[in-house]
Design a protein around this motif. Structure first.
Motif, PDB file in Angstrom:
ATOM      1  N   HIS A 118       0.854  -1.191   0.000  1.00  0.00           N
ATOM      2  CA  HIS A 118       0.000   0.000   0.000  1.00  0.00           C
ATOM      3  C   HIS A 118       0.883   1.232   0.000  1.00  0.00           C
ATOM      4  CE1 HIS A 118      -3.781   2.190   0.733  1.00  0.00           C
ATOM      5  NE2 HIS A 118      -2.988   3.053   1.340  1.00  0.00           N
ATOM      6  N   CYS A 119       0.783   2.033  -1.066  1.00  0.00           N
ATOM      7  CA  CYS A 119       1.539   3.282  -1.148  1.00  0.00           C
ATOM      8  C   CYS A 119       0.780   4.339  -0.355  1.00  0.00           C
ATOM      9  CB  CYS A 119       1.702   3.719  -2.596  1.00  0.00           C
ATOM     10  SG  CYS A 119       2.527   5.319  -2.785  1.00  0.00           S
ATOM     11  N   LEU A 120       1.405   4.852   0.680  1.00  0.00           N
ATOM     12  CA  LEU A 120       0.728   5.793   1.566  1.00  0.00           C
ATOM     13  C   LEU A 120       0.402   7.112   0.877  1.00  0.00           C
ATOM     14  CD1 LEU A 120       2.722   5.193   4.878  1.00  0.00           C
ATOM     15  CD2 LEU A 120       0.426   4.376   4.291  1.00  0.00           C
ATOM     16  N   LYS A 121       1.256   7.557  -0.017  1.00  0.00           N
ATOM     17  CA  LYS A 121       1.002   8.832  -0.688  1.00  0.00           C
ATOM     18  C   LYS A 121      -0.060   8.686  -1.771  1.00  0.00           C
ATOM     19  CE  LYS A 121       3.212  12.858  -2.798  1.00  0.00           C
ATOM     20  NZ  LYS A 121       4.495  13.502  -3.188  1.00  0.00           N
ATOM     21  N   CYS A 122       0.077   7.664  -2.610  1.00  0.00           N
ATOM     22  CA  CYS A 122      -0.936   7.421  -3.643  1.00  0.00           C
ATOM     23  C   CYS A 122      -2.240   6.937  -3.026  1.00  0.00           C
ATOM     24  CB  CYS A 122      -0.439   6.389  -4.650  1.00  0.00           C
ATOM     25  SG  CYS A 122       0.975   6.926  -5.645  1.00  0.00           S
ATOM     26  N   ASN A 123      -2.121   6.310  -1.843  1.00  0.00           N
ATOM     27  CA  ASN A 123      -3.262   5.812  -1.075  1.00  0.00           C
ATOM     28  C   ASN A 123      -3.993   4.698  -1.809  1.00  0.00           C
ATOM     29  OD1 ASN A 123      -4.879   5.570   1.129  1.00  0.00           O
ATOM     30  ND2 ASN A 123      -6.060   7.444   0.798  1.00  0.00           N
ATOM     31  N   LEU A 124      -3.233   3.723  -2.300  1.00  0.00           N
ATOM     32  CA  LEU A 124      -3.825   2.534  -2.903  1.00  0.00           C
ATOM     33  C   LEU A 124      -2.788   1.424  -2.949  1.00  0.00           C
ATOM     34  CD1 LEU A 124      -4.090   2.655  -6.789  1.00  0.00           C
ATOM     35  CD2 LEU A 124      -2.581   4.160  -5.495  1.00  0.00           C
ATOM     36  N   HIS A 134       7.640   4.112  -9.159  1.00  0.00           N
ATOM     37  CA  HIS A 134       6.501   4.808  -9.736  1.00  0.00           C
ATOM     38  C   HIS A 134       6.479   6.232  -9.203  1.00  0.00           C
ATOM     39  CE1 HIS A 134       4.786   3.849  -5.796  1.00  0.00           C
ATOM     40  NE2 HIS A 134       3.840   4.754  -6.023  1.00  0.00           N
ATOM     41  N   LYS A 135       5.827   7.111  -9.946  1.00  0.00           N
ATOM     42  CA  LYS A 135       5.705   8.497  -9.528  1.00  0.00           C
ATOM     43  C   LYS A 135       4.470   8.637  -8.649  1.00  0.00           C
ATOM     44  CE  LYS A 135       5.363  13.241 -11.274  1.00  0.00           C
ATOM     45  NZ  LYS A 135       5.326  14.097 -12.484  1.00  0.00           N
ATOM     46  N   CYS A 136       4.658   9.092  -7.426  1.00  0.00           N
ATOM     47  CA  CYS A 136       3.539   9.232  -6.484  1.00  0.00           C
ATOM     48  C   CYS A 136       2.758  10.523  -6.732  1.00  0.00           C
ATOM     49  CB  CYS A 136       4.036   9.221  -5.044  1.00  0.00           C
ATOM     50  SG  CYS A 136       4.666   7.624  -4.476  1.00  0.00           S
ATOM     51  N   ILE A 137       1.452  10.411  -6.684  1.00  0.00           N
ATOM     52  CA  ILE A 137       0.556  11.561  -6.702  1.00  0.00           C
ATOM     53  C   ILE A 137      -0.402  11.374  -5.534  1.00  0.00           C
ATOM     54  CG2 ILE A 137      -1.248  12.796  -7.952  1.00  0.00           C
ATOM     55  CD1 ILE A 137       0.057  12.001 -10.535  1.00  0.00           C
ATOM     56  N   GLU A 138      -0.451  12.331  -4.650  1.00  0.00           N
ATOM     57  CA  GLU A 138      -1.227  12.179  -3.424  1.00  0.00           C
ATOM     58  C   GLU A 138      -2.701  11.869  -3.701  1.00  0.00           C
ATOM     59  OE1 GLU A 138      -1.626  14.376   0.940  1.00  0.00           O
ATOM     60  OE2 GLU A 138      -0.560  15.357  -0.705  1.00  0.00           O
ATOM     61  N   ASN A 139      -3.163  10.773  -3.070  1.00  0.00           N
ATOM     62  CA  ASN A 139      -4.562  10.337  -3.183  1.00  0.00           C
ATOM     63  C   ASN A 139      -5.025  10.183  -4.626  1.00  0.00           C
ATOM     64  OD1 ASN A 139      -5.185  10.124  -0.399  1.00  0.00           O
ATOM     65  ND2 ASN A 139      -5.454  12.352  -0.269  1.00  0.00           N
ATOM     66  N   VAL A 140      -4.138   9.702  -5.491  1.00  0.00           N
ATOM     67  CA  VAL A 140      -4.471   9.635  -6.915  1.00  0.00           C
ATOM     68  C   VAL A 140      -5.659   8.720  -7.191  1.00  0.00           C
ATOM     69  CG1 VAL A 140      -2.846   7.752  -7.401  1.00  0.00           C
ATOM     70  CG2 VAL A 140      -3.493   9.336  -9.232  1.00  0.00           C
ATOM     71  N   SER A 141      -5.837   7.660  -6.389  1.00  0.00           N
ATOM     72  CA  SER A 141      -6.930   6.726  -6.668  1.00  0.00           C
ATOM     73  C   SER A 141      -8.290   7.295  -6.286  1.00  0.00           C
ATOM     74  CB  SER A 141      -6.709   5.405  -5.929  1.00  0.00           C
ATOM     75  OG  SER A 141      -6.953   5.542  -4.538  1.00  0.00           O
ATOM     76  N   ARG A 142      -8.291   8.407  -5.538  1.00  0.00           N
ATOM     77  CA  ARG A 142      -9.571   9.009  -5.156  1.00  0.00           C
ATOM     78  C   ARG A 142     -10.113   9.903  -6.263  1.00  0.00           C
ATOM     79  NH1 ARG A 142      -7.694   5.653  -1.494  1.00  0.00           N
ATOM     80  NH2 ARG A 142      -8.786   5.695   0.505  1.00  0.00           N
ATOM     81  N   GLN A 143      -9.365  10.034  -7.344  1.00  0.00           N
ATOM     82  CA  GLN A 143      -9.835  10.806  -8.492  1.00  0.00           C
ATOM     83  C   GLN A 143     -10.556   9.876  -9.459  1.00  0.00           C
ATOM     84  OE1 GLN A 143      -6.360  12.653 -10.178  1.00  0.00           O
ATOM     85  NE2 GLN A 143      -5.670  13.463  -8.213  1.00  0.00           N
ATOM     86  N   ASN A 144     -11.498  10.392 -10.208  1.00  0.00           N
ATOM     87  CA  ASN A 144     -12.188   9.582 -11.209  1.00  0.00           C
ATOM     88  C   ASN A 144     -11.299   9.363 -12.421  1.00  0.00           C
ATOM     89  OD1 ASN A 144     -14.479   9.410  -9.635  1.00  0.00           O
ATOM     90  ND2 ASN A 144     -15.549  11.080 -10.670  1.00  0.00           N
ATOM     91  N   CYS A 145     -11.559   8.297 -13.146  1.00  0.00           N
ATOM     92  CA  CYS A 145     -10.830   8.027 -14.385  1.00  0.00           C
ATOM     93  C   CYS A 145     -11.092   9.177 -15.359  1.00  0.00           C
ATOM     94  CB  CYS A 145     -11.303   6.704 -14.981  1.00  0.00           C
ATOM     95  SG  CYS A 145     -10.635   6.356 -16.626  1.00  0.00           S
ATOM     96  N   PRO A 146     -10.048   9.791 -15.918  1.00  0.00           N
ATOM     97  CA  PRO A 146     -10.248  10.930 -16.817  1.00  0.00           C
ATOM     98  C   PRO A 146     -10.852  10.553 -18.174  1.00  0.00           C
ATOM     99  CG  PRO A 146      -7.941  10.330 -16.738  1.00  0.00           C
ATOM    100  CD  PRO A 146      -8.611   9.513 -15.682  1.00  0.00           C
ATOM    101  N   ILE A 147     -10.930   9.258 -18.466  1.00  0.00           N
ATOM    102  CA  ILE A 147     -11.525   8.828 -19.730  1.00  0.00           C
ATOM    103  C   ILE A 147     -13.033   8.644 -19.585  1.00  0.00           C
ATOM    104  CG2 ILE A 147     -11.570   7.041 -21.505  1.00  0.00           C
ATOM    105  CD1 ILE A 147      -9.009   8.597 -21.564  1.00  0.00           C
ATOM    106  N   CYS A 148     -13.444   7.800 -18.624  1.00  0.00           N
ATOM    107  CA  CYS A 148     -14.873   7.496 -18.467  1.00  0.00           C
ATOM    108  C   CYS A 148     -15.530   8.293 -17.354  1.00  0.00           C
ATOM    109  CB  CYS A 148     -15.069   6.006 -18.211  1.00  0.00           C
ATOM    110  SG  CYS A 148     -14.430   5.444 -16.601  1.00  0.00           S
ATOM    111  N   LEU A 149     -14.720   8.989 -16.546  1.00  0.00           N
ATOM    112  CA  LEU A 149     -15.197   9.819 -15.430  1.00  0.00           C
ATOM    113  C   LEU A 149     -15.867   9.009 -14.318  1.00  0.00           C
ATOM    114  CD1 LEU A 149     -16.663  12.858 -17.430  1.00  0.00           C
ATOM    115  CD2 LEU A 149     -14.316  12.496 -16.609  1.00  0.00           C
ATOM    116  N   GLU A 150     -15.564   7.695 -14.276  1.00  0.00           N
ATOM    117  CA  GLU A 150     -16.095   6.840 -13.227  1.00  0.00           C
ATOM    118  C   GLU A 150     -15.048   6.626 -12.137  1.00  0.00           C
ATOM    119  OE1 GLU A 150     -19.178   5.753 -13.004  1.00  0.00           O
ATOM    120  OE2 GLU A 150     -19.865   6.488 -14.955  1.00  0.00           O
ATOM    121  N   ASP A 151     -15.524   6.197 -10.959  1.00  0.00           N
ATOM    122  CA  ASP A 151     -14.650   5.969  -9.814  1.00  0.00           C
ATOM    123  C   ASP A 151     -13.581   4.925 -10.119  1.00  0.00           C
ATOM    124  OD1 ASP A 151     -13.975   6.051  -6.886  1.00  0.00           O
ATOM    125  OD2 ASP A 151     -14.659   3.971  -7.018  1.00  0.00           O
ATOM    126  N   ILE A 152     -12.386   5.143  -9.626  1.00  0.00           N
ATOM    127  CA  ILE A 152     -11.288   4.197  -9.800  1.00  0.00           C
ATOM    128  C   ILE A 152     -11.053   3.390  -8.533  1.00  0.00           C
ATOM    129  CG2 ILE A 152      -8.775   3.996 -10.041  1.00  0.00           C
ATOM    130  CD1 ILE A 152      -8.833   6.165 -12.102  1.00  0.00           C
TER     131      ILE A 152
END
Length: 261
Positions: A118-124, A134-152
């Motif tokens: 579990h990556c603490l910064k990416c939070n997944l 990998h390049k960490c982005i804070e809470n990246v999995s809490r963002q929706n998919c930019p293609i379909c706009l659905e939850d990831i």
């Protein structure tokens, strides 16, 4: 590069499936919101105008004998095993896919657990092959998919980690590659393009520009390394002087004849 899958990513081969199209299980959930019985939360959400909170489920009904009882792995009436895997937090029943409950993600993931961290910064949860790579982005999995706009984060579709650190559903990523190669959020190359860039080098060398353009230069910005360069204009592409990527965009006005520089 991929994250751990959430819950279940589809059916397998073998014996006839119990339950629904989403999960192999021997019981129905009694929805805490409306009291209706559904095989799973997804079946509920597809038929109702409100979501089922998996964490609030208290009761299930045995598919075989019809006994309504507290949520548990085995029927107290006929001893039917509701699911080879059962999580008493998510109330997930399913066939064994090496699932595990990640406390930090807050949901169950497809394992095996020892192959993910579990990556603490990416939070997944990510594959161990990505640990430190990998390049960490804070809470990246809490963002929706930019293609379909659905939850990831809670999606049953596995997520794909791009080199820039952004996430797409794997299916969305594969569809994107049919149309282009860049991250829809930051325009960074979504995969290793080195071989294609070298092919483009050859094409550029073999395709001379018309005389009026041969001495023209332009300012470019590289989408991969963010470097700015002054390069010779070419209709097929303009290569970054810093990282040699052709994933560039013109950054400025008209070209300047070389002899005037």
């Amino acid at each position: 590069m991929a994250t751990a899958e959430s819950e279940d990513a589809g059916g397998g081969q073998g014996r006839a499936r119990r339950g629904c199209e989403h999960y192999d299980r021997g019981c129905s959930l009694k929805a805490p919101c409306c009291g209706k019985l559904y095989i799973c939360r997804l079946c509920h959400d597809n038929n109702e105008d409100h979501p089922l909170d998996r964490f609030k489920v208290k009761e299930v009904q045995c598919t075989k004998c019809g006994k309504v009882q507290n949520a548990q792995q085995t029927c107290e009436e006929c001893s039917t095993v509701f699911g080879e895997y059962y999580c008493d937090i998510c109330h997930l029943f399913d066939k064994d896919k090496k699932q595990y409950h990640c406390e930090k993600c807050g949901i169950c993931r497809i394992g095996p657990k020892e192959e993910f961290f579990h990556c603490l910064k990416c939070n997944l949860c990510l594959s161990l092959s990505l640990q430190g790579h990998h390049k960490c982005i804070e809470n990246v999995s809490r963002q929706n998919c930019p293609i379909c706009l659905e939850d990831i984060h809670t999606s049953r579709v596995v997520a794909h980690v791009l080199p820039c650190g952004h996430l797409l559903h794997r299916t969305c990523y594969e569809e994107m590659l049919k149309e282009g190669y860049r991250c829809p959020l930051c325009m960074h190359s979504a995969l290793d393009m080195t071989r294609y860039w070298r092919q483009l080098d050859n094409e550029v060398a073999q395709t001379p520009m018309p005389t009026e353009y041969q001495n023209m230069t332009v300012e470019i910005l590289c989408n991969d390394c963010s470097a700015r360069s002054t390069v010779q204009f070419h209709i097929l592409g303009m290569k970054c002087k810093s990282c040699e990527s052709y994933n560039t965009a013109q950054d400025g006005g008209c070209g300047i004849p070389l002899e005037q520089q």
